[in-house]
Enzyme design. Structure first.
Site, PDB file in Angstrom:
ATOM      1  N   LYS A  25       0.803  -1.063  -0.075  1.00  0.00           N
ATOM      2  CA  LYS A  25       0.172  -0.003   0.070  1.00  0.00           C
ATOM      3  C   LYS A  25       0.820   1.246  -0.100  1.00  0.00           C
ATOM      4  O   LYS A  25       0.568   2.026  -0.544  1.00  0.00           O
ATOM      5  CB  LYS A  25      -1.098  -0.003   1.197  1.00  0.00           C
ATOM      6  CG  LYS A  25      -2.090  -0.916   1.107  1.00  0.00           C
ATOM      7  CD  LYS A  25      -3.119  -0.793   2.148  1.00  0.00           C
ATOM      8  CE  LYS A  25      -4.291  -1.759   2.000  1.00  0.00           C
ATOM      9  NZ  LYS A  25      -4.249  -2.563   3.412  1.00  0.00           N
ATOM     10  N   ASP A  33      10.834  -3.635  -9.241  1.00  0.00           N
ATOM     11  CA  ASP A  33      11.769  -4.363  -8.071  1.00  0.00           C
ATOM     12  C   ASP A  33      12.717  -3.321  -7.853  1.00  0.00           C
ATOM     13  O   ASP A  33      13.134  -2.820  -8.649  1.00  0.00           O
ATOM     14  CB  ASP A  33      12.277  -5.711  -8.933  1.00  0.00           C
ATOM     15  CG  ASP A  33      12.364  -6.456  -7.808  1.00  0.00           C
ATOM     16  OD1 ASP A  33      11.627  -6.657  -6.753  1.00  0.00           O
ATOM     17  OD2 ASP A  33      13.604  -7.342  -7.997  1.00  0.00           O
ATOM     18  N   PHE A  42       8.976   3.315   4.596  1.00  0.00           N
ATOM     19  CA  PHE A  42       8.845   2.084   4.886  1.00  0.00           C
ATOM     20  C   PHE A  42      10.435   1.377   4.522  1.00  0.00           C
ATOM     21  O   PHE A  42      11.404   2.019   4.242  1.00  0.00           O
ATOM     22  CB  PHE A  42       7.970   1.353   3.947  1.00  0.00           C
ATOM     23  CG  PHE A  42       8.139   1.255   2.589  1.00  0.00           C
ATOM     24  CD1 PHE A  42       7.952   2.447   1.754  1.00  0.00           C
ATOM     25  CD2 PHE A  42       8.790   0.216   1.835  1.00  0.00           C
ATOM     26  CE1 PHE A  42       8.196   2.505   0.322  1.00  0.00           C
ATOM     27  CE2 PHE A  42       9.258   0.083   0.541  1.00  0.00           C
ATOM     28  CZ  PHE A  42       8.825   1.450   0.007  1.00  0.00           C
ATOM     29  N   TYR A  94      14.194   0.289   4.468  1.00  0.00           N
ATOM     30  CA  TYR A  94      15.404   1.032   5.123  1.00  0.00           C
ATOM     31  C   TYR A  94      15.347   2.436   5.177  1.00  0.00           C
ATOM     32  O   TYR A  94      16.570   3.035   5.304  1.00  0.00           O
ATOM     33  CB  TYR A  94      16.561   0.173   4.173  1.00  0.00           C
ATOM     34  CG  TYR A  94      16.544  -0.958   4.028  1.00  0.00           C
ATOM     35  CD1 TYR A  94      17.491  -1.805   4.564  1.00  0.00           C
ATOM     36  CD2 TYR A  94      15.940  -1.785   2.984  1.00  0.00           C
ATOM     37  CE1 TYR A  94      17.762  -3.308   4.522  1.00  0.00           C
ATOM     38  CE2 TYR A  94      16.187  -3.335   3.030  1.00  0.00           C
ATOM     39  CZ  TYR A  94      16.891  -3.866   3.735  1.00  0.00           C
ATOM     40  OH  TYR A  94      17.108  -5.226   3.661  1.00  0.00           O
TER      41      TYR A  94
END
Ligand code: IMP
Length: 190
Positions: A10, A67, A147, A149
């Site tokens: 999300k 990715d 979110f 790292y």
């Protein structure tokens, strides 16, 4: 134009939707895809292609998938394509950060970069877009936005971590933001 963004995350959907106001962005949930698409490739590009192809082949939608990996120079590019699972298959962001900080403890070179690959399947053609954000790994966590790292990554030229930035600020300079900007540029040129 309706395009699926092949993610269950999300936070990522929110980040990307903010950058694509003119497109009706559908999530995997919106198209009824609840399964986890296997990311079995050994490269970021390979995983982006697997995910985009999965949606286009199974659901027939135009789709893009991304990715991302965090590549740390002193660790020969680790965690890289394995960033999500750095501390193990059931690892989470906290464990991943703990392990990375531990593995870098005795290293003075803390330079790193985030890299995002986006694969777009549109009208039977495949297009790839890359975004890179250089920076360094901090010695401890700073901030609670974002979110992954984010609390330990400081982009080059800035005094704060990603986790101390607003969504808007991060989107302008981040790996994903840069790759999405290339995607937007392409979609606008059609
Ligand atoms: P994904 O390919 O976007 O799912 O990213 C793989 C992993 O890289 C995530 O599970 C996070 O640990 C990390 N990651 C990806 N993008 C970011 C980001 O923008 N900030 C911090 N960590 C990220």
């Amino acid at each position: 134009m309706k395009i699926v963004f092949a993610t269950h995350n999300k936070n990522k959907l929110k980040e990307v939707a903010a950058l694509l106001p003119h497109i009706e962005l559908l999530s995997l949930t919106d198209i009824g895809c609840t399964e986890e698409i296997p990311e079995t490739a050994t490269t970021l590009e390979g995983n982006a292609i697997i995910k985009a192809n999965f949606v286009t082949e199974k659901y027939g939608y135009a789709c893009f998938a991304d990715d991302t990996g965090l590549l740390v120079n002193a660790l020969d590019g680790a965690p890289g394509v394995y960033s999500a699972r750095y501390a193990g298959e059931h690892g989470n962001a906290e464990k991943n950060m703990d392990l990375l900080l531990k593995n870098l403890e005795s290293n003075s070179d803390r330079t790193a970069c985030f890299k995002t690959l986006i694969c777009l399947n549109l009208n039977n053609q495949q297009h790839l877009f890359e975004g890179v954000c250089k920076g360094e790994i901090l010695k401890e966590r700073h901030g609670d936005e974002g979110f992954g790292y984010d609390p330990i990554f400081k982009p080059a030229g800035f005094d704060t971590s990603f986790a101390q930035m607003t969504l808007d600020q991060k989107g302008k300079i981040s790996h994903r933001g840069l790759a999405v900007q290339k995607l937007i540029h392409f979609l606008q040129s059609l």
